[in-house]
Motif scaffolding. Sequence first.
Motif, mmCIF file in Angstrom:
data_model
loop_
_atom_site.group_PDB
_atom_site.id
_atom_site.type_symbol
_atom_site.label_atom_id
_atom_site.label_comp_id
_atom_site.label_asym_id
_atom_site.label_seq_id
_atom_site.Cartn_x
_atom_site.Cartn_y
_atom_site.Cartn_z
ATOM 1 N N VAL A 62 22.535 -7.069 53.687
ATOM 2 C CA VAL A 62 22.926 -7.349 52.306
ATOM 3 C C VAL A 62 24.426 -7.609 52.252
ATOM 4 N N PHE A 63 24.897 -8.002 51.081
ATOM 5 C CA PHE A 63 26.328 -8.095 50.829
ATOM 6 C C PHE A 63 26.792 -6.737 50.298
ATOM 7 N N PRO A 64 27.986 -6.287 50.629
ATOM 8 C CA PRO A 64 28.464 -5.009 50.102
ATOM 9 C C PRO A 64 28.326 -4.952 48.588
ATOM 10 N N GLY A 65 27.749 -3.863 48.088
ATOM 11 C CA GLY A 65 27.567 -3.757 46.645
ATOM 12 C C GLY A 65 26.865 -2.479 46.243
ATOM 13 N N GLY A 66 26.773 -2.264 44.931
ATOM 14 C CA GLY A 66 26.123 -1.074 44.417
ATOM 15 C C GLY A 66 26.249 -0.983 42.904
ATOM 16 N N SER A 67 25.804 0.124 42.361
ATOM 17 C CA SER A 67 25.773 0.327 40.914
ATOM 18 C C SER A 67 27.167 0.512 40.326
ATOM 19 N N VAL A 68 27.324 0.092 39.085
ATOM 20 C CA VAL A 68 28.563 0.298 38.337
ATOM 21 C C VAL A 68 28.621 1.753 37.878
ATOM 22 N N SER A 69 29.769 2.388 38.076
ATOM 23 C CA SER A 69 29.937 3.789 37.679
ATOM 24 C C SER A 69 30.831 3.897 36.444
ATOM 25 N N ARG A 70 30.861 5.075 35.871
ATOM 26 C CA ARG A 70 31.729 5.321 34.723
ATOM 27 C C ARG A 70 33.196 5.125 35.099
ATOM 28 N N ASP A 71 33.562 5.540 36.310
ATOM 29 C CA ASP A 71 34.948 5.381 36.762
ATOM 30 C C ASP A 71 35.334 3.907 36.855
ATOM 31 N N ASP A 72 34.375 3.049 37.216
ATOM 32 C CA ASP A 72 34.655 1.615 37.293
ATOM 33 C C ASP A 72 35.049 1.066 35.927
ATOM 34 N N ALA A 73 34.282 1.457 34.904
ATOM 35 C CA ALA A 73 34.604 1.005 33.544
ATOM 36 C C ALA A 73 35.936 1.563 33.081
ATOM 37 N N THR A 74 36.198 2.824 33.424
ATOM 38 C CA THR A 74 37.478 3.445 33.051
ATOM 39 C C THR A 74 38.645 2.689 33.685
ATOM 40 N N ALA A 75 38.476 2.293 34.934
ATOM 41 C CA ALA A 75 39.540 1.560 35.631
ATOM 42 C C ALA A 75 39.854 0.250 34.925
ATOM 43 N N GLU A 76 38.819 -0.444 34.460
ATOM 44 C CA GLU A 76 39.037 -1.726 33.798
ATOM 45 C C GLU A 76 39.662 -1.563 32.412
ATOM 46 N N LEU A 77 39.438 -0.415 31.813
ATOM 47 C CA LEU A 77 39.989 -0.163 30.475
ATOM 48 C C LEU A 77 41.367 0.488 30.509
ATOM 49 N N SER A 78 41.796 0.937 31.693
ATOM 50 C CA SER A 78 43.090 1.610 31.834
ATOM 51 C C SER A 78 44.195 0.574 31.999
#
Length: 290
Positions: A62-78
Amino acid sequence: MIVQPRLASAVMLLRDRALPGQGQAQPVPYTEHDTDGGPGQRIEVFMVRRVISSDFMPDVYVFPGGSVSRDDATAELSEGVCAPVALTSSDPEGRTALGKGIRAAAMRELFEEAGVLLAYREGAILSISEEQVQHFEAYRQGFQERKGSLVEMAHAENLMLAADHLGYFAHWITPEGMPKRFDTHFFITTAPASQQAEYDRVETSEGIWIAPSEALARFERNEFPLVFATIYQLRELAAFGSVQEALEHCATSHVPTRVPVLTQEDGKVRVFLEEDAGNTWEVPEHMTKS
């Protein structure tokens, strides 16, 4: 009851491939299948093989990847953690706009599973020297143990995640009827010159740079296990003659949402796209169980 798909991201890490006589700092095997250096053989993509004990898609490439986490959303909003991303022809609806965590998840998963960290430091793409590898490996291990934080890493290391370094390439949603479903956004990018891709030895058992056409040929010979969406994307990658061509495609071509159809016949489960019903993929039995 229909299982709701989980938001996820994946990254196709690309590099141009040097053909015989061109020279390359780190040569890669040139096989008997690479006959003319045509499209599909002029670029390579980094793929990882999921460990056989994985509860989702075990023992496939596969290609590197996985589920979106709460921390991911926080990073984009910070503020200041992610580089701004402008709307492009590939995503005029803003499906991957900052705030949902999709791009941050892609960069985190690329770091976790391939060891490549897409980030800026003082305006330049991050360069990691040999002396710094172990330092950043500690962050990578933290993410693998589900203890890491993109925001904390960015602040501690004076980094801005290179969200704008991801070209939006594909969008797939697992068909209804599957016990596990994902709403996955796929990106393409290139590795910084000073960083080398290396699989994680935790969730993956192998990492390989491979030409899309070679991966497909090995799949046809039952040597390279793949899943439906990956097969399609390798076919699309095989049409490009260079990484630059692939990146330009991402900037100018709209990404459709693809939702395969699942059918059951003669005790076998198959999936296909309605617009390409002639190409079906038989779902392995273990993937049909919850």
